[in-house]
Design a protein around this motif. Structure first.
Motif, short mmCIF file in Angstrom:
data_model
loop_
_atom_site.label_atom_id
_atom_site.label_comp_id
_atom_site.label_asym_id
_atom_site.label_seq_id
_atom_site.Cartn_x
_atom_site.Cartn_y
_atom_site.Cartn_z
N LYS A 59 0.82 -1.22 0.00
CA LYS A 59 0.00 0.00 0.00
C LYS A 59 0.85 1.27 0.00
O LYS A 59 0.54 2.25 -0.68
N MET A 60 1.95 1.23 0.76
CA MET A 60 2.80 2.41 0.91
C MET A 60 3.99 2.40 -0.05
O MET A 60 4.89 3.24 0.07
N SER A 61 3.98 1.50 -1.00
CA SER A 61 5.12 1.37 -1.92
C SER A 61 5.40 2.64 -2.71
O SER A 61 6.54 2.92 -3.10
N TYR A 62 4.36 3.44 -2.95
CA TYR A 62 4.54 4.66 -3.76
C TYR A 62 5.44 5.68 -3.06
O TYR A 62 5.93 6.62 -3.69
N LYS A 63 5.68 5.48 -1.76
CA LYS A 63 6.57 6.38 -1.04
C LYS A 63 8.01 5.87 -1.01
O LYS A 63 8.88 6.50 -0.42
N ASP A 115 5.75 -7.87 -7.76
CA ASP A 115 5.51 -6.85 -6.74
C ASP A 115 5.37 -7.50 -5.37
O ASP A 115 5.90 -7.02 -4.36
N PHE A 116 4.64 -8.61 -5.36
CA PHE A 116 4.44 -9.36 -4.11
C PHE A 116 5.77 -9.84 -3.54
O PHE A 116 6.04 -9.71 -2.34
N LYS A 117 6.62 -10.39 -4.40
CA LYS A 117 7.92 -10.89 -3.94
C LYS A 117 8.77 -9.76 -3.37
O LYS A 117 9.48 -9.94 -2.37
N TRP A 118 8.69 -8.58 -4.00
CA TRP A 118 9.41 -7.41 -3.47
C TRP A 118 8.90 -7.07 -2.07
O TRP A 118 9.68 -6.79 -1.16
N ALA A 119 7.58 -7.11 -1.89
CA ALA A 119 6.99 -6.76 -0.60
C ALA A 119 7.38 -7.77 0.48
O ALA A 119 7.63 -7.38 1.63
#
Length: 209
Positions: A59-63, A115-119
């Motif tokens: 959710k906060m990835s954009y930051k 994206d999930f793996k990055w998270a």
């Protein structure tokens, strides 16, 4: 304003009466486990902490420096769970220690497995927790009956009985098996809401008789 799944898909999250509906394939962040969900620091409680760690990282990835394609701001969807007990089509609430579960939180469609793996990697490093068993899971529930249960989780059998009667009257029957499971969506936080006021969507797979 951030996108809110509960408002955009009211038919899935605001059931005011018993209804039959077809659930499309949905992506989730998920953790499998077994045990009493009320056990302090048990498998279920640990699973929840991992789900939220990854969900909020996305959710906060954009930051962060990591950019997700087609990202837009959104509200993290409510906690959900699939529940079953081995060799039982119904749920025996007196034996919570025998519960198997898949605890999960819905993911926006724009979040890919990469994206999930990055998270998972990012949350594991920042939160100092092992997220290696957390899954990117696609579930296609299909035809189901669902309604809103208000009250204690232990009182769910009363609501489920009404759902079963409704299902039978309409030419269907429950279809709980090794693949299709009893599903709950938690709209209330039990740490903050009295038991008699808890709101839970109960969803059960069905098939034509």
């Amino acid at each position: 304003m951030a996108f809110d799944f509960k408002k955009a898909y009211k038919e899935f999250y605001q059931a005011k009466k018993i209804q039959i509906l077809n659930i499309p394939p949905i992506n989730y962040v998920a953790v499998r486990g077994k045990g009493d969900p009320n056990e302090p620091n048990g498998a279920y409680q640990k699973a929840i902490s991992k789900l939220y760690a990854i969900s909020y990282t996305l959710k906060m990835s954009y930051k962060s420096d990591y950019k997700i394609k087609n990202f837009f701001e959104y509200v993290v969807p409510p906690l959900e769970g699939f529940w079953w007990q081995d060799n039982l089509s119904d749920v025996d609430y007196s034996k919570k220690y025998e519960f198997n579960f898949i605890s999960l939180i819905r993911l926006p469609d724009f979040i890919s497995e990469d994206d999930f793996k990055w998270a998972v990697k990012t949350a594991s490093q920042k939160k100092k927790i092992d997220c290696s068993l957390v899954e990117f899971l696609n579930i296609n529930e299909g035809l189901c009956v669902q309604t809103m249960h208000i009250g204690s989780y232990d009182e769910e059998p009363q609501t489920i009985l009404k759902m079963k009667e409704f299902t039978n009257i309409n030419g269907y029957e429950f279809d709980v098996n090794n693949v299709r499971k009893h599903h709950e969506i938690y709209l209330s936080d039990p740490r903050k809401v009295a038991k008699e006021k808890l709101k839970t969507i109960i969803r059960i797979p069905i098939k034509a008789k």
